[in-house]
Design a protein around this motif. Structure first.
Motif, PDB file in Angstrom:
ATOM      1  N   UNK A 126       0.166  24.825  42.273  1.00 47.61           N
ATOM      2  CA  UNK A 126      -0.810  25.496  42.837  1.00 47.61           C
ATOM      3  C   UNK A 126      -1.671  26.449  42.231  1.00 47.61           C
ATOM      4  N   UNK A 127      -2.946  26.190  42.264  1.00 47.10           N
ATOM      5  CA  UNK A 127      -3.901  26.896  41.846  1.00 47.10           C
ATOM      6  C   UNK A 127      -4.339  28.327  42.613  1.00 47.10           C
ATOM      7  N   UNK A 128      -3.644  29.445  42.180  1.00 45.28           N
ATOM      8  CA  UNK A 128      -4.089  30.706  43.019  1.00 45.28           C
ATOM      9  C   UNK A 128      -5.004  31.628  42.651  1.00 45.28           C
ATOM     10  N   UNK A 129      -6.001  31.989  43.111  1.00 45.53           N
ATOM     11  CA  UNK A 129      -6.969  32.909  42.656  1.00 45.53           C
ATOM     12  C   UNK A 129      -6.323  34.418  42.954  1.00 45.53           C
ATOM     13  N   UNK A 130      -6.213  35.110  41.782  1.00 48.97           N
ATOM     14  CA  UNK A 130      -5.720  36.377  41.937  1.00 48.97           C
ATOM     15  C   UNK A 130      -6.699  37.257  42.670  1.00 48.97           C
ATOM     16  N   UNK A 131      -6.087  38.565  43.235  1.00 49.36           N
ATOM     17  CA  UNK A 131      -6.607  39.182  43.936  1.00 49.36           C
ATOM     18  C   UNK A 131      -7.789  40.154  43.308  1.00 49.36           C
ATOM     19  N   UNK A 132      -7.882  40.448  42.080  1.00 51.22           N
ATOM     20  CA  UNK A 132      -8.887  41.266  41.303  1.00 51.22           C
ATOM     21  C   UNK A 132     -10.166  40.672  41.362  1.00 51.22           C
ATOM     22  N   UNK A 133     -10.941  41.541  41.602  1.00 48.17           N
ATOM     23  CA  UNK A 133     -12.364  41.039  41.536  1.00 48.17           C
ATOM     24  C   UNK A 133     -12.770  40.476  40.164  1.00 48.17           C
ATOM     25  N   UNK A 134     -13.650  39.834  39.804  1.00 47.77           N
ATOM     26  CA  UNK A 134     -13.973  39.207  38.258  1.00 47.77           C
ATOM     27  C   UNK A 134     -14.685  40.338  37.765  1.00 47.77           C
ATOM     28  N   UNK A 135     -14.515  40.363  36.495  1.00 52.17           N
ATOM     29  CA  UNK A 135     -15.196  41.325  35.650  1.00 52.17           C
ATOM     30  C   UNK A 135     -16.686  41.047  35.463  1.00 52.17           C
ATOM     31  N   UNK A 136     -17.831  41.942  35.937  1.00 52.84           N
ATOM     32  CA  UNK A 136     -19.081  41.498  35.732  1.00 52.84           C
ATOM     33  C   UNK A 136     -19.452  40.827  34.283  1.00 52.84           C
ATOM     34  N   UNK A 137     -18.934  41.229  33.426  1.00 55.27           N
ATOM     35  CA  UNK A 137     -19.203  40.537  31.968  1.00 55.27           C
ATOM     36  C   UNK A 137     -18.897  39.213  32.193  1.00 55.27           C
ATOM     37  N   UNK A 138     -17.705  38.654  32.779  1.00 56.52           N
ATOM     38  CA  UNK A 138     -17.066  37.277  32.959  1.00 56.52           C
ATOM     39  C   UNK A 138     -18.424  36.537  33.626  1.00 56.52           C
ATOM     40  N   UNK A 139     -18.961  37.325  34.742  1.00 53.08           N
ATOM     41  CA  UNK A 139     -19.826  36.443  35.505  1.00 53.08           C
ATOM     42  C   UNK A 139     -21.256  36.179  34.990  1.00 53.08           C
ATOM     43  N   UNK A 140     -21.232  36.871  33.601  1.00 53.85           N
ATOM     44  CA  UNK A 140     -22.803  36.844  32.980  1.00 53.85           C
ATOM     45  C   UNK A 140     -22.435  36.070  32.013  1.00 53.85           C
ATOM     46  N   UNK A 141     -21.396  35.504  31.599  1.00 55.72           N
ATOM     47  CA  UNK A 141     -21.267  34.463  30.538  1.00 55.72           C
ATOM     48  C   UNK A 141     -21.834  33.286  30.671  1.00 55.72           C
ATOM     49  N   UNK A 142     -22.801  32.704  29.733  1.00 54.89           N
ATOM     50  CA  UNK A 142     -23.802  31.475  30.355  1.00 54.89           C
ATOM     51  C   UNK A 142     -22.786  30.282  30.619  1.00 54.89           C
ATOM     52  N   UNK A 143     -21.652  30.293  29.962  1.00 56.30           N
ATOM     53  CA  UNK A 143     -20.753  29.025  30.173  1.00 56.30           C
ATOM     54  C   UNK A 143     -20.101  29.176  31.610  1.00 56.30           C
ATOM     55  N   UNK A 144     -19.920  30.539  32.012  1.00 52.54           N
ATOM     56  CA  UNK A 144     -19.248  30.580  33.399  1.00 52.54           C
ATOM     57  C   UNK A 144     -20.131  30.638  34.117  1.00 52.54           C
ATOM     58  N   UNK A 145     -21.121  31.286  34.188  1.00 54.62           N
ATOM     59  CA  UNK A 145     -22.499  31.434  35.142  1.00 54.62           C
ATOM     60  C   UNK A 145     -22.688  29.982  35.642  1.00 54.62           C
TER      61      UNK A 145
END
Length: 136
Positions: free
Chosen positions: A34-53
């Motif tokens: 099962x792929x479970x998304x953790x409870x912690x909010x994403x780190x802002x830096x991770x959301x701005x990574x071009x590959x992730x974004x």
């Protein structure tokens, strides 16, 4: 079946094709997870990574819920950029190879754990209810 908890935005990215998932230690078992998304909010830096974004553009990022299933088919130590060409591969990490990824239409709230965890029968039933053609 086991559950693996992955922080967002990487859990959501797995549903969109991210492979491998990087872990600090070897995982000896194989099979459906099962792929479970953790409870912690994403780190802002991770959301701005071009590959992730670009990968999560337009996707919701549920927290504290099972969001999909996948088959863990391999776990190997990083083999270097010439052998593991995925832009998601971290050097000197163990790579979990996830195949047959299926996204759930509705996230199923759940409490995860690290490193891997055994889901309750009820949780598995709720997940499988959304995947009528799924045969573990």
């Amino acid at each position: 079946m086991r559950g693996i908890t992955i922080r967002q935005p990487w859990a959501g990215r797995i549903l969109a094709g991210k492979s491998p998932e990087n872990r600090p230690v070897h995982w000896p078992w194989r099979g459906w997870v099962l792929i479970h998304a953790g409870k912690k909010r994403p780190a802002p830096a991770a959301l701005h990574d071009p590959l992730v974004a670009t990968a999560i553009c337009g996707r919701e990022l549920p927290l504290g819920a099972v969001i999909g299933v996948a088959r863990l088919t391999d776990c190997h130590l990083d083999r270097g950029p010439e052998r593991c060409t995925s832009p998601w591969a971290q050097r000197d990490a163990h790579h979990l190879v996830l195949t047959d990824v299926q996204e759930l239409a509705l996230p199923v709230p759940a409490t995860g754990a690290l490193p891997a965890w055994k889901p309750t029968t009820d949780l598995v039933a709720q997940v499988l209810q959304q995947l009528p053609a799924f045969r573990p």
